[in-house]
Design a protein around this motif. Structure first.
Motif, PDB file in Angstrom:
ATOM      1  N   PRO A 188       0.858  -1.420  -0.057  1.00  0.00           N
ATOM      2  CA  PRO A 188      -0.180   0.054  -0.124  1.00  0.00           C
ATOM      3  C   PRO A 188       0.808   1.256   0.053  1.00  0.00           C
ATOM      4  CG  PRO A 188      -0.783  -1.528   1.459  1.00  0.00           C
ATOM      5  CD  PRO A 188       0.614  -2.200   1.252  1.00  0.00           C
ATOM      6  N   ILE A 189       1.885   1.251   0.746  1.00  0.00           N
ATOM      7  CA  ILE A 189       2.868   2.518   0.751  1.00  0.00           C
ATOM      8  C   ILE A 189       3.571   2.723  -0.525  1.00  0.00           C
ATOM      9  CG2 ILE A 189       4.779   3.488   1.742  1.00  0.00           C
ATOM     10  CD1 ILE A 189       3.917   2.140   4.460  1.00  0.00           C
ATOM     11  N   ALA A 190       4.204   1.571  -1.040  1.00  0.00           N
ATOM     12  CA  ALA A 190       4.635   1.896  -2.500  1.00  0.00           C
ATOM     13  C   ALA A 190       3.567   2.173  -3.442  1.00  0.00           C
ATOM     14  CB  ALA A 190       5.420   0.389  -2.763  1.00  0.00           C
ATOM     15  N   MET A 191       2.416   1.825  -3.542  1.00  0.00           N
ATOM     16  CA  MET A 191       1.422   2.351  -4.531  1.00  0.00           C
ATOM     17  C   MET A 191       1.284   3.624  -4.285  1.00  0.00           C
ATOM     18  SD  MET A 191       0.763  -0.438  -6.430  1.00  0.00           S
ATOM     19  CE  MET A 191      -0.934   0.154  -7.183  1.00  0.00           C
ATOM     20  N   GLY A 192       0.968   4.197  -2.872  1.00  0.00           N
ATOM     21  CA  GLY A 192       0.681   5.429  -2.784  1.00  0.00           C
ATOM     22  C   GLY A 192       1.843   6.238  -3.016  1.00  0.00           C
ATOM     23  N   ILE A 193       2.790   5.812  -2.852  1.00  0.00           N
ATOM     24  CA  ILE A 193       4.275   6.806  -3.106  1.00  0.00           C
ATOM     25  C   ILE A 193       4.477   6.817  -4.600  1.00  0.00           C
ATOM     26  CG2 ILE A 193       6.520   6.919  -2.834  1.00  0.00           C
ATOM     27  CD1 ILE A 193       6.457   5.819   0.074  1.00  0.00           C
ATOM     28  N   HIS A 198       4.217   6.680   8.553  1.00  0.00           N
ATOM     29  CA  HIS A 198       4.424   8.008   9.074  1.00  0.00           C
ATOM     30  C   HIS A 198       4.920   9.176   7.836  1.00  0.00           C
ATOM     31  CE1 HIS A 198       3.229   6.586  12.776  1.00  0.00           C
ATOM     32  NE2 HIS A 198       4.289   6.136  13.090  1.00  0.00           N
ATOM     33  N   LEU A 199       6.081   8.466   7.044  1.00  0.00           N
ATOM     34  CA  LEU A 199       6.600   9.436   6.236  1.00  0.00           C
ATOM     35  C   LEU A 199       5.695   9.447   5.081  1.00  0.00           C
ATOM     36  CD1 LEU A 199       9.089  10.976   5.206  1.00  0.00           C
ATOM     37  CD2 LEU A 199       9.993   8.585   4.341  1.00  0.00           C
ATOM     38  N   PHE A 200       4.759   8.386   4.658  1.00  0.00           N
ATOM     39  CA  PHE A 200       3.742   8.696   3.641  1.00  0.00           C
ATOM     40  C   PHE A 200       2.821   9.477   3.854  1.00  0.00           C
ATOM     41  CE2 PHE A 200      -0.443   7.349   2.104  1.00  0.00           C
ATOM     42  CZ  PHE A 200       0.161   7.412   0.685  1.00  0.00           C
ATOM     43  N   ILE A 201       2.272   9.723   5.072  1.00  0.00           N
ATOM     44  CA  ILE A 201       1.512  10.679   5.599  1.00  0.00           C
ATOM     45  C   ILE A 201       2.016  12.334   5.270  1.00  0.00           C
ATOM     46  CG2 ILE A 201       0.033  11.700   7.253  1.00  0.00           C
ATOM     47  CD1 ILE A 201      -0.938   9.271   6.177  1.00  0.00           C
ATOM     48  N   ILE A 202       3.569  12.379   5.780  1.00  0.00           N
ATOM     49  CA  ILE A 202       4.053  13.620   5.551  1.00  0.00           C
ATOM     50  C   ILE A 202       4.208  13.906   4.360  1.00  0.00           C
ATOM     51  CG2 ILE A 202       6.362  14.726   5.935  1.00  0.00           C
ATOM     52  CD1 ILE A 202       6.252  12.985   8.613  1.00  0.00           C
ATOM     53  N   ILE A 203       4.540  12.980   3.267  1.00  0.00           N
ATOM     54  CA  ILE A 203       4.727  13.345   1.793  1.00  0.00           C
ATOM     55  C   ILE A 203       3.300  13.782   1.263  1.00  0.00           C
ATOM     56  CG2 ILE A 203       5.416  12.239  -0.464  1.00  0.00           C
ATOM     57  CD1 ILE A 203       7.424  10.588   1.046  1.00  0.00           C
ATOM     58  N   GLU A 204       2.232  13.040   1.625  1.00  0.00           N
ATOM     59  CA  GLU A 204       0.729  13.395   1.358  1.00  0.00           C
ATOM     60  C   GLU A 204       0.511  14.857   1.546  1.00  0.00           C
ATOM     61  OE1 GLU A 204      -2.699  12.035  -0.318  1.00  0.00           O
ATOM     62  OE2 GLU A 204      -1.151  10.759   0.146  1.00  0.00           O
ATOM     63  N   ALA A 205       0.653  15.138   2.814  1.00  0.00           N
ATOM     64  CA  ALA A 205       0.686  16.464   3.232  1.00  0.00           C
ATOM     65  C   ALA A 205       1.465  17.510   2.405  1.00  0.00           C
ATOM     66  CB  ALA A 205       0.858  16.596   4.679  1.00  0.00           C
ATOM     67  N   TYR A 206       2.650  17.154   2.166  1.00  0.00           N
ATOM     68  CA  TYR A 206       3.554  18.012   1.557  1.00  0.00           C
ATOM     69  C   TYR A 206       3.127  18.341   0.065  1.00  0.00           C
ATOM     70  CZ  TYR A 206       8.078  19.900  -0.565  1.00  0.00           C
ATOM     71  OH  TYR A 206       8.670  20.522  -1.449  1.00  0.00           O
ATOM     72  N   SER A 207       2.473  17.172  -0.482  1.00  0.00           N
ATOM     73  CA  SER A 207       2.071  17.212  -1.865  1.00  0.00           C
ATOM     74  C   SER A 207       0.693  18.096  -1.751  1.00  0.00           C
ATOM     75  CB  SER A 207       1.602  15.902  -2.245  1.00  0.00           C
ATOM     76  OG  SER A 207       2.702  14.918  -2.494  1.00  0.00           O
ATOM     77  N   VAL A 208       0.043  17.868  -0.864  1.00  0.00           N
ATOM     78  CA  VAL A 208      -1.333  18.864  -0.759  1.00  0.00           C
ATOM     79  C   VAL A 208      -0.848  20.347  -0.730  1.00  0.00           C
ATOM     80  CG1 VAL A 208      -3.322  19.473   0.785  1.00  0.00           C
ATOM     81  CG2 VAL A 208      -2.712  17.300   0.350  1.00  0.00           C
ATOM     82  N   ILE A 209       0.274  20.752   0.078  1.00  0.00           N
ATOM     83  CA  ILE A 209       0.705  21.991   0.132  1.00  0.00           C
ATOM     84  C   ILE A 209       1.132  22.512  -1.224  1.00  0.00           C
ATOM     85  CG2 ILE A 209       2.594  23.415   1.194  1.00  0.00           C
ATOM     86  CD1 ILE A 209       2.267  21.894   3.824  1.00  0.00           C
ATOM     87  N   GLU A 210       2.041  21.434  -1.893  1.00  0.00           N
ATOM     88  CA  GLU A 210       2.519  21.825  -3.288  1.00  0.00           C
ATOM     89  C   GLU A 210       1.213  22.463  -4.129  1.00  0.00           C
ATOM     90  OE1 GLU A 210       6.383  19.485  -4.396  1.00  0.00           O
ATOM     91  OE2 GLU A 210       4.516  18.366  -4.436  1.00  0.00           O
ATOM     92  N   LEU A 211       0.049  21.590  -3.919  1.00  0.00           N
ATOM     93  CA  LEU A 211      -1.051  21.743  -4.978  1.00  0.00           C
ATOM     94  C   LEU A 211      -1.438  23.422  -4.575  1.00  0.00           C
ATOM     95  CD1 LEU A 211      -3.111  18.656  -4.711  1.00  0.00           C
ATOM     96  CD2 LEU A 211      -1.638  19.339  -6.581  1.00  0.00           C
ATOM     97  N   PHE A 212      -1.383  24.022  -3.439  1.00  0.00           N
ATOM     98  CA  PHE A 212      -1.790  25.221  -3.472  1.00  0.00           C
ATOM     99  C   PHE A 212      -0.948  26.018  -3.996  1.00  0.00           C
ATOM    100  CE2 PHE A 212      -4.009  23.316   0.351  1.00  0.00           C
ATOM    101  CZ  PHE A 212      -5.249  23.551   0.175  1.00  0.00           C
ATOM    102  N   LEU A 213       0.219  25.895  -4.358  1.00  0.00           N
ATOM    103  CA  LEU A 213       1.233  26.770  -4.886  1.00  0.00           C
ATOM    104  C   LEU A 213       1.356  26.665  -6.233  1.00  0.00           C
ATOM    105  CD1 LEU A 213       3.898  26.311  -2.205  1.00  0.00           C
ATOM    106  CD2 LEU A 213       2.268  28.081  -2.495  1.00  0.00           C
ATOM    107  N   VAL A 214       0.703  25.734  -6.905  1.00  0.00           N
ATOM    108  CA  VAL A 214       0.775  25.586  -8.509  1.00  0.00           C
ATOM    109  C   VAL A 214      -0.064  26.471  -9.237  1.00  0.00           C
ATOM    110  CG1 VAL A 214      -0.107  24.265 -10.454  1.00  0.00           C
ATOM    111  CG2 VAL A 214       0.604  22.956  -8.408  1.00  0.00           C
TER     112      VAL A 214
END
Length: 175
Positions: free
Chosen positions: A7-12, A54-70
């Motif tokens: 699951p983590i590999a697919m999400g990442i 835990h790192l997957f959730i951090i990367i998910e949040a980071y990707s959401v922050i990136e979306l606000f800046l696109v």
């Protein structure tokens, strides 16, 4: 405890696609940081997948922050948002943390809310323009806020209805 590697590999992997697309849209430095985090999380998943979610959730949040800046059009932002959401949903469904039937019902309700908001926005936009120009208020923001509020209210009523239907559906499935 079962392994969370798949699951983590697919999400990442989906988040890697998002970061590569964001790199193409102009956020070079932030996307490179995201790709480095993703490569680091691949290494952590390969070595010890116990705490890698835990790192997957951090990367998910980071990707959401990136979306606000696109700085691109709504179409790109919608596509990237759907990819980020799908990464989380794939992780949750493969980890068996959500029931896919309940998720599908929730997705239908969410889609109904989005369609309803745009429909109400288009209806109210024509009517509100004349009054908002007189008052000096930004018509688009006011109409979107009003349409969202009405959509949330209607969605709230639908959720109240579903709170009665879903338990009956689950009891029926158990029999």
């Amino acid at each position: 405890m079962r392994s969370l590697r798949l699951p983590i590999a697919m999400g990442i992997t989906i988040l890697l696609i998002v970061n590569l697309l964001i790199y193409g849209l102009g956020l070079r430095i932030l996307s490179i940081i995201g790709v480095v985090l993703i490569l680091l999380s691949y290494v952590i998943v390969a070595l010890n997948s116990h705490y890698s979610w835990h790192l997957f959730i951090i990367i998910e949040a980071y990707s959401v922050i990136e979306l606000f800046l696109v700085p691109r059009a709504v179409g790109d932002a919608l596509l990237l948002s759907l990819l980020v959401i799908s990464a989380l949903i794939i992780f949750l469904s493969l980890s068996k943390l959500i029931d896919i039937r309940i998720f599908l019902i929730s997705l239908i309700v969410l889609s109904l809310s989005v369609v309803l908001t745009y429909y109400i926005y288009s209806l109210l936009g024509h009517v509100m323009t004349m009054y908002m120009i007189i008052l000096g208020i930004n018509t688009n923001y006011f109409t979107l806020m009003l349409a969202s509020s009405l959509s949330i209210f209607i969605l709230f009523l639908v959720i109240l209805l579903l709170k009665r239907v879903i338990p009956a559906f689950l009891r029926y499935e158990e029999k």
